[in-house]
Every structure is written in structure tokens, then in C-alpha cells.
Design an enzyme around this catalytic site. Sequence first.
Site, PDB file in Angstrom:
ATOM      1  N   LYS A 241      68.877 -36.711   3.377  1.00  0.00           N
ATOM      2  CA  LYS A 241      69.252 -35.916   4.548  1.00  0.00           C
ATOM      3  C   LYS A 241      70.439 -36.614   5.212  1.00  0.00           C
ATOM      4  O   LYS A 241      70.285 -37.661   5.831  1.00  0.00           O
ATOM      5  CB  LYS A 241      68.083 -35.804   5.528  1.00  0.00           C
ATOM      6  CG  LYS A 241      68.416 -34.909   6.711  1.00  0.00           C
ATOM      7  CD  LYS A 241      67.220 -34.710   7.612  1.00  0.00           C
ATOM      8  CE  LYS A 241      67.506 -33.651   8.660  1.00  0.00           C
ATOM      9  NZ  LYS A 241      68.690 -33.897   9.468  1.00  0.00           N
ATOM     10  N   ARG A 246      77.134 -29.773   9.272  1.00  0.00           N
ATOM     11  CA  ARG A 246      76.830 -28.718   8.293  1.00  0.00           C
ATOM     12  C   ARG A 246      78.047 -27.806   8.161  1.00  0.00           C
ATOM     13  O   ARG A 246      78.665 -27.448   9.162  1.00  0.00           O
ATOM     14  CB  ARG A 246      75.618 -27.923   8.783  1.00  0.00           C
ATOM     15  CG  ARG A 246      75.122 -26.857   7.823  1.00  0.00           C
ATOM     16  CD  ARG A 246      74.242 -27.466   6.767  1.00  0.00           C
ATOM     17  NE  ARG A 246      73.703 -26.472   5.858  1.00  0.00           N
ATOM     18  CZ  ARG A 246      72.510 -25.904   5.985  1.00  0.00           C
ATOM     19  NH1 ARG A 246      71.740 -26.213   7.011  1.00  0.00           N
ATOM     20  NH2 ARG A 246      72.082 -25.046   5.087  1.00  0.00           N
ATOM     21  N   ARG A 261      77.985 -24.415  11.540  1.00  0.00           N
ATOM     22  CA  ARG A 261      76.641 -23.870  11.596  1.00  0.00           C
ATOM     23  C   ARG A 261      76.530 -22.660  12.528  1.00  0.00           C
ATOM     24  O   ARG A 261      75.725 -21.775  12.307  1.00  0.00           O
ATOM     25  CB  ARG A 261      75.811 -25.035  12.085  1.00  0.00           C
ATOM     26  CG  ARG A 261      74.469 -24.836  12.294  1.00  0.00           C
ATOM     27  CD  ARG A 261      73.913 -26.212  12.595  1.00  0.00           C
ATOM     28  NE  ARG A 261      72.515 -25.981  12.781  1.00  0.00           N
ATOM     29  CZ  ARG A 261      71.572 -26.791  12.384  1.00  0.00           C
ATOM     30  NH1 ARG A 261      71.888 -27.909  11.797  1.00  0.00           N
ATOM     31  NH2 ARG A 261      70.341 -26.493  12.580  1.00  0.00           N
TER      32      ARG A 261
HETATM   33  P1  AMP Z   1      68.124 -30.595  11.560  1.00  0.00           P
HETATM   34  O1  AMP Z   1      69.569 -30.554  11.920  1.00  0.00           O
HETATM   35  O2  AMP Z   1      67.426 -31.807  12.056  1.00  0.00           O
HETATM   36  O3  AMP Z   1      67.431 -29.279  11.878  1.00  0.00           O
HETATM   37  O4  AMP Z   1      68.003 -30.711   9.983  1.00  0.00           O
HETATM   38  C1  AMP Z   1      68.508 -29.762   9.139  1.00  0.00           C
HETATM   39  C2  AMP Z   1      69.915 -30.131   8.800  1.00  0.00           C
HETATM   40  O5  AMP Z   1      69.964 -31.212   7.911  1.00  0.00           O
HETATM   41  C3  AMP Z   1      70.673 -29.068   8.082  1.00  0.00           C
HETATM   42  O6  AMP Z   1      71.167 -28.109   8.950  1.00  0.00           O
HETATM   43  C4  AMP Z   1      71.800 -29.845   7.433  1.00  0.00           C
HETATM   44  O7  AMP Z   1      72.908 -29.915   8.300  1.00  0.00           O
HETATM   45  C5  AMP Z   1      71.248 -31.218   7.307  1.00  0.00           C
HETATM   46  N1  AMP Z   1      71.126 -31.691   5.931  1.00  0.00           N
HETATM   47  C6  AMP Z   1      71.398 -32.966   5.619  1.00  0.00           C
HETATM   48  N2  AMP Z   1      71.231 -33.168   4.326  1.00  0.00           N
HETATM   49  C7  AMP Z   1      70.841 -31.993   3.764  1.00  0.00           C
HETATM   50  C8  AMP Z   1      70.528 -31.585   2.437  1.00  0.00           C
HETATM   51  N3  AMP Z   1      70.569 -32.443   1.418  1.00  0.00           N
HETATM   52  N4  AMP Z   1      70.177 -30.273   2.252  1.00  0.00           N
HETATM   53  C9  AMP Z   1      70.131 -29.408   3.283  1.00  0.00           C
HETATM   54  N5  AMP Z   1      70.410 -29.749   4.564  1.00  0.00           N
HETATM   55  C10 AMP Z   1      70.776 -31.028   4.809  1.00  0.00           C
END
Ligand code: AMP
Length: 565
Positions: A241, A246, A261
Site C-alpha cells: 500500500k 492516486r 481521485r
Molecule cells: P485509503 O486512502 O486509506 O482509503 O486507502 C486506499 C488507497 O490506497 C487507494 O485510494 C490508493 O490511493 C492507495 N493504494 C496504495 N497502494 C495501492 C495498491 N497497491 N492498490 C490499490 N490502491 C492502493
Amino acid sequence: MRRWSEIAEQVAATTKTSEKTAILAGYLASLAPEELPVAAVFLTGRPFPETDQRTIGIGWSGMSGAVLRVAGADAGALGRAYDESSDVALAVAAVLRDAGHAPPPAGEPTLLETRDAFAAIESAQGAGAKAELLEALLRRASPATAAAIVKVMSGELRIGLREGLLEAALAKAFDRPLDAVKRAGMLTGDIGRTAVLAREDRLDDAAMTLFHPLKFMLASPAEDAAEIVRRLGPTVWVEDKYDGIRCQLHRRGDEVRLYSRDLNDISGQFPEVVEGARGLPWAGILDGEILAYRDGVVLPFLQLQARLGRKNPSAKILAEVPVIYVAWDVLGMDRDQDTVVTPLLERPLTERRAALEALTLPMAEDGGRFALSHLASVDSVDGLEAAFAEARARRNEGLLVKDPTSGYSPGRRGLGWLKMKKALATIDCVVVGVEVGHGKRHGVLSDYTFAVRDEASGQLVTIGKAYSGLTDAEIAEMTRWFEAHTISRHGRYRVVEPEVVVEVAFDVIMRSSRHKSGFALRFPRIANLRPDKPVGEIDTLATVTRLYEGLQLGAEHLVTARARQ
Ligand code: AMP
């Protein structure tokens, strides 16, 4: 617009999905062709389609000024009404009703006039000009219609209507298969356009079009490795992650565009990625993240922040914080250079990843601007725990656990992707109230009360209060923002516009009647400001309930979680 507002009220008045669908279907089927897309977009609680880059750009002060002038009410009237209901639209209706406001005999604004007024407000220059246009619109509206206008404008529809329900209503209204409506919805990303295609029986014409961003697939938070494997497994795919920005990349020939995003065009901010993606032998759409990267090393997010919001970065900043694009998905692709690409959304992740790996991408290790996400396949709880530890050792936030058989669902926080991060899950909340702090923070607004969204009612429900863990500079900046966006004051406490998204870390979720959500957090702390995250994407009460239930697995889970810290 009056009829639209009556329908919205009828939909809000019933909790039964089948009744909501029937009311909406009857209404949508009755509309004139040019009204249909407008009504459908408004029903998603937006003045413009989601993929449209426009925002209306009128905040609380402009809106309240317009309402107060129409009502001839005193300056504090709207704030007081808001405190009664915590709902902007109800407050507007109450103030106008108390003032005895009635629309002129010439009639209330129609749907199309309201749409045109929103467009005019958006393109007007300056807060004063925008407020004047809104005032003119509200003068012609009854209190109930004015409330509906404000609901749409502020994105706070709160009638318990999800896009899935609107799609079901379109299918029913025009007697089309629901799957066909959903598929068109996924590809157009615009419910208004989908509505028109459904009406004209042209759903199959929906196409994935380059340079029209699609909504991003989202991940649900999950903590417990055993639960993740049970849900998605036994074989799951894990990717690191990454902590970047994004970004959806569209390209064909020399034309390259990057979308954030919230579907804004951010190509100008990252010219090196645009340049690095020119002239490749394919056309298509990638999903991934922009990361700061130099000499083979990913730089911390803090450094990437220096690049945020700079439309034309200087040569100096480009050299100091170079970026790359880490791709993890391909949403559509074509080897010929057409604007219409073949969608891969419904193909399993295994196939999409293979397509991604087959693409020509100039890789960072060879001096290019691309990389692929680190991917591994695991089939046990221990394997998942180990992968998590490895991702942390690589200084990434945690893991994205993906079901290799899953399709790509734009805009959905499905269970095909789960995010596993830090020791305990964090939740994304919106700040609804602030207070001045104590001690050295007595002059600044540093204590935040935050809320999640109850999807059933659409309401924001408070879940906790935390002293901000932000830096002094961030707190000072946020204080200025909160001062400018205060709705009402109650001694030390200010009700603020629900716009600021924060990521809240905590130790335990408990049942509690102290907050409106029915839950409270133990040791909540603000882990991060999330300016990249739209308010529409904050976590829901359902997610909190799920986390609560998951966390009831017992002490063993908490010990595991702590030991990982
Ligand atoms: P969050 O921002 O905490 O809701 O986590 C989801 C976000 O993790 C996504 O919107 C992506 O921007 C990010 N992300 C980071 N690595 C990945 C990955 N390998 N696949 C998909 N999303 C990822």
C-alpha cells in the site's frame, strides 16, 4: 424543481428500498427527454455530473448571505436554525418559512432553469457575484424548493438514496435489464448520460472513452488477517500500500492526461509522468499512484507534498522531488489508436494484471517514469502476516489485499479490495465541530469533533473528539479555514462546515451513547489530514459496525495488533 423536491421528500419518507425505487421509476419515466438527465444528476446530490470537473464554488458564507437577504433575517438566523437540525437544507427552509417567504406568481424555477442557474453561479467571478445569482434563484423558490436547491448545491441530499438505487429505478422506469444499466453507469460515470441511454434503449452504446475519467475503485478497511483470508481467499493477492497520490492515467499517441481521485485533471502538476508516457504503442487507461522517487528510492509522502497543487512546477522543484507512476491496474486498452478503448473492468484481476505486465512501459530502473506495484500471492494467514511485515519493512503503509478473481468496480468500496494498514485500522471522518485548545494551543482551534456517515439516513453522526495531532503550522492553517467556515458558535465550541476529512487512529471501538453514532473510540488521534479525499468517501457507520464486530474477536487479536506496532 418543485416536483423534484416533492419526489425527494417522498423518497426520504420511506425506508423501504422497493418503495423508493417505485417512486423514482414513476417520476423518471414521466420526465421530458431534456429534463431526465438533469433530474437524475440532481438525485445523486450533485449540481453537475460526477465526472464533470466543475464545482459550484459557493461556500457557507455566500449561501447564508443569499438566504438571509431573501428572508430579510438577521445575521445569526441561519446558524441558529442549523443548530436545531444539523442540516443545511432544513435550516434554509425554516428561515424562509419563518420570514413568510413565498415565490412570485410567475412561478418557481424549473429543473432546466435551476441547472442553468448552477452553471451561471459556477462561472461567475467572485463570491459576491455568485451569491447574487443564488439570491435571484432563491427569490423565485418556495421554502421547500429552496431547500431542495441548497441540498443539491451543497451535495447534502440525505434522502437515503445510493447510486445503485437510482440505477434500479432507471431499469424499472424504462424496462431495461439492471445489469445493462449498471454496466453503462460504470462506463459513462455519469448517471444523466446513463439515464438518456436507458430511455432511448441504447445502453449498449455506452463506451469507455479516453480522457473521460472513470471513478476509482476503493478499498474497505480490514484488520484481521484470518478474516481477510476467510473473506477473499484462500488465495489472495497482496500489493504494497503505497503512500502517494492516486492517479488515473489516460493515454493515446502523444496525448496523456492524469486524473486525481476527485476526477480533476492534474496533468500539469506532473509533467515528467506525462512526458514519460508519450509515444507508447498502445492506448488505454491505467490506475495507480504517483510517488516521489529518486535514485532507486521512494521518498516519504512529506516530500511529495511539495509537489501538490503546483500547476507549473519549477525546474528546481522538479529536480528536488522527481516523481514516478506506479501502476497496478489497467481499466481499458487498445492496440490501435482509437479514442474508444476495450473495457477490461469486468475481466478478473488476474487477466488485467497480465495485460498490464504485457504493456510497454519505460521503467524507473531504466530511467523511465513507471513501475508496477509489488505483487505477491499468498494462501494462508501466516503468509499474509509475513507479507504485511515485509511491506512495512519496505516502509510502505501496509497492504492492499485483492481478490484475484474480482472485477474493477469504479466508485465502489467493495470487498474485492481490502486495505490492511498500521497496527489497527484507522477510519476516515469529517470534522463537524472545533474548539480552541488548552495550554499552548489556547489561541487556536485544535480540538476536533468528527463524524462518519450513516448510509441509511445520509446523516453525519459524530463518533469522537480528538486533540489534533497536526503540526503547529497545519493547526494554524486549519484554524484560519475553520474561522472562515464557522456555521455557529456555542461558547468555546463552533459548528463548522463538514468539509475537512481526517484520518483518525484509535485503540478500540466501544458502544457508547455519548456520540450520535452509538460508538466511541478509545484514544482517538488525528493521524492525517486527508485533503485528497472527498467528503463523499468518508467511512460509514456500517464500516464502523463491521470493525467493531471484527474487533470483538477477543484479546488475542489486540495482542497481535499491538505486537505489530
Ligand atoms: P485509503 O486512502 O486509506 O482509503 O486507502 C486506499 C488507497 O490506497 C487507494 O485510494 C490508493 O490511493 C492507495 N493504494 C496504495 N497502494 C495501492 C495498491 N497497491 N492498490 C490499490 N490502491 C492502493
